[in-house]
Scaffold this motif. Sequence first.
Motif, PDB file in Angstrom:
ATOM      1  N   ILE A 141     -19.728  -7.576  78.601  1.00  0.00           N
ATOM      2  CA  ILE A 141     -20.207  -8.706  77.806  1.00  0.00           C
ATOM      3  C   ILE A 141     -20.796  -8.211  76.489  1.00  0.00           C
ATOM      4  N   ALA A 142     -21.595  -7.160  76.537  1.00  0.00           N
ATOM      5  CA  ALA A 142     -22.176  -6.598  75.312  1.00  0.00           C
ATOM      6  C   ALA A 142     -21.084  -6.054  74.390  1.00  0.00           C
ATOM      7  N   VAL A 143     -20.061  -5.434  74.957  1.00  0.00           N
ATOM      8  CA  VAL A 143     -18.950  -4.913  74.148  1.00  0.00           C
ATOM      9  C   VAL A 143     -18.212  -6.060  73.458  1.00  0.00           C
ATOM     10  N   VAL A 144     -17.979  -7.134  74.183  1.00  0.00           N
ATOM     11  CA  VAL A 144     -17.290  -8.296  73.595  1.00  0.00           C
ATOM     12  C   VAL A 144     -18.136  -8.905  72.477  1.00  0.00           C
ATOM     13  N   MET A 145     -19.446  -8.964  72.675  1.00  0.00           N
ATOM     14  CA  MET A 145     -20.331  -9.464  71.615  1.00  0.00           C
ATOM     15  C   MET A 145     -20.209  -8.599  70.363  1.00  0.00           C
ATOM     16  N   LEU A 146     -20.198  -7.289  70.552  1.00  0.00           N
ATOM     17  CA  LEU A 146     -20.074  -6.365  69.429  1.00  0.00           C
ATOM     18  C   LEU A 146     -18.727  -6.530  68.722  1.00  0.00           C
ATOM     19  N   ILE A 147     -17.663  -6.655  69.496  1.00  0.00           N
ATOM     20  CA  ILE A 147     -16.333  -6.860  68.910  1.00  0.00           C
ATOM     21  C   ILE A 147     -16.305  -8.147  68.102  1.00  0.00           C
ATOM     22  N   LEU A 148     -16.895  -9.210  68.637  1.00  0.00           N
ATOM     23  CA  LEU A 148     -16.920 -10.486  67.926  1.00  0.00           C
ATOM     24  C   LEU A 148     -17.646 -10.342  66.588  1.00  0.00           C
ATOM     25  N   LEU A 149     -18.815  -9.703  66.599  1.00  0.00           N
ATOM     26  CA  LEU A 149     -19.563  -9.540  65.353  1.00  0.00           C
ATOM     27  C   LEU A 149     -18.815  -8.670  64.356  1.00  0.00           C
ATOM     28  N   CYS A 150     -18.175  -7.613  64.842  1.00  0.00           N
ATOM     29  CA  CYS A 150     -17.380  -6.748  63.950  1.00  0.00           C
ATOM     30  C   CYS A 150     -16.191  -7.514  63.373  1.00  0.00           C
ATOM     31  N   ALA A 151     -15.507  -8.274  64.206  1.00  0.00           N
ATOM     32  CA  ALA A 151     -14.360  -9.056  63.730  1.00  0.00           C
ATOM     33  C   ALA A 151     -14.796 -10.097  62.703  1.00  0.00           C
ATOM     34  N   LEU A 152     -15.958 -10.699  62.919  1.00  0.00           N
ATOM     35  CA  LEU A 152     -16.467 -11.679  61.952  1.00  0.00           C
ATOM     36  C   LEU A 152     -16.804 -10.986  60.622  1.00  0.00           C
ATOM     37  N   GLY A 153     -17.383  -9.793  60.706  1.00  0.00           N
ATOM     38  CA  GLY A 153     -17.655  -9.028  59.492  1.00  0.00           C
ATOM     39  C   GLY A 153     -16.381  -8.649  58.746  1.00  0.00           C
ATOM     40  N   ILE A 154     -15.396  -8.201  59.483  1.00  0.00           N
ATOM     41  CA  ILE A 154     -14.098  -7.858  58.871  1.00  0.00           C
ATOM     42  C   ILE A 154     -13.489  -9.090  58.215  1.00  0.00           C
ATOM     43  N   GLN A 155     -13.555 -10.211  58.901  1.00  0.00           N
ATOM     44  CA  GLN A 155     -12.994 -11.442  58.364  1.00  0.00           C
ATOM     45  C   GLN A 155     -13.736 -11.871  57.099  1.00  0.00           C
ATOM     46  N   ALA A 156     -15.046 -11.655  57.070  1.00  0.00           N
ATOM     47  CA  ALA A 156     -15.831 -12.025  55.892  1.00  0.00           C
ATOM     48  C   ALA A 156     -15.432 -11.186  54.673  1.00  0.00           C
ATOM     49  N   PHE A 157     -15.124  -9.897  54.901  1.00  0.00           N
ATOM     50  CA  PHE A 157     -14.798  -9.017  53.781  1.00  0.00           C
ATOM     51  C   PHE A 157     -13.314  -8.981  53.441  1.00  0.00           C
ATOM     52  N   CYS A 158     -12.458  -9.175  54.434  1.00  0.00           N
ATOM     53  CA  CYS A 158     -11.024  -9.014  54.202  1.00  0.00           C
ATOM     54  C   CYS A 158     -10.217 -10.296  54.326  1.00  0.00           C
ATOM     55  N   GLY A 159     -10.814 -11.317  54.899  1.00  0.00           N
ATOM     56  CA  GLY A 159     -10.079 -12.559  55.123  1.00  0.00           C
ATOM     57  C   GLY A 159     -10.080 -13.454  53.901  1.00  0.00           C
ATOM     58  N   ASP A 160      -9.369 -14.548  54.018  1.00  0.00           N
ATOM     59  CA  ASP A 160      -9.301 -15.505  52.914  1.00  0.00           C
ATOM     60  C   ASP A 160      -9.780 -16.888  53.357  1.00  0.00           C
ATOM     61  N   ASP A 161     -10.749 -16.879  54.268  1.00  0.00           N
ATOM     62  CA  ASP A 161     -11.269 -18.134  54.796  1.00  0.00           C
ATOM     63  C   ASP A 161     -12.255 -18.752  53.820  1.00  0.00           C
ATOM     64  N   PRO A 162     -12.422 -20.070  53.908  1.00  0.00           N
ATOM     65  CA  PRO A 162     -13.427 -20.711  53.057  1.00  0.00           C
ATOM     66  C   PRO A 162     -14.817 -20.137  53.346  1.00  0.00           C
ATOM     67  N   GLY A 163     -15.620 -20.014  52.317  1.00  0.00           N
ATOM     68  CA  GLY A 163     -16.962 -19.461  52.478  1.00  0.00           C
ATOM     69  C   GLY A 163     -17.811 -20.240  53.467  1.00  0.00           C
ATOM     70  N   TRP A 164     -17.645 -21.574  53.460  1.00  0.00           N
ATOM     71  CA  TRP A 164     -18.467 -22.382  54.365  1.00  0.00           C
ATOM     72  C   TRP A 164     -18.190 -22.030  55.822  1.00  0.00           C
ATOM     73  N   LEU A 165     -16.939 -21.705  56.144  1.00  0.00           N
ATOM     74  CA  LEU A 165     -16.586 -21.375  57.527  1.00  0.00           C
ATOM     75  C   LEU A 165     -17.311 -20.119  57.985  1.00  0.00           C
TER      76      LEU A 165
END
Length: 156
Positions: free
Chosen positions: A62-86
């Motif tokens: 569970i802790a590993v999945v939480m870490l993966i989620l936060l890392c993926a969200l960080g990657i998406q924030a820096f490399c993705g093209d999602d709207p800022g509000w999302l």
Amino acid sequence: MNVAPALLTACSGFLLSTLWMDLIFDIQVRGRRGELPEPVLASIADYYRRATTTSKPMSLLIAVVMLILLCALGIQAFCGDDPGWLLIVSAPLAGGPILLALTRVVPNAMRLGGRSDTSSEQTRLSRSIFQDHVLCFASMLTFLVLWVIRSTGAFG
């Protein structure tokens, strides 16, 4: 291909299902006034003893999945093209429950699983865990829905 959105939906779905399993036991406090009966406390405490201590190394997943989620969200924030509000909305929807789990829910669950407190304190811990899990469930469900909708291309 950016795998971060897929990881975000997979991780949040996993965490949501984990919360569902927790709530199966937590729901026993709902609608009860005063101190919880011993069979209810025993049921909830036994579950949390297994979930937090005797199930290792599986409980670490569970802790590993939480870490993966936060890392993926960080990657998406820096490399993705999602709207800022999302991303602005997603950060507290995911980070809030994770922070709450690490700082309050898991310590309370471990303490409840140890059954060393009075029954009134175990009742308080059980109710606190239930309330926290309801909040976390609502937050993680909202996060998951947003990212499932995002995967359809609805946000541009």
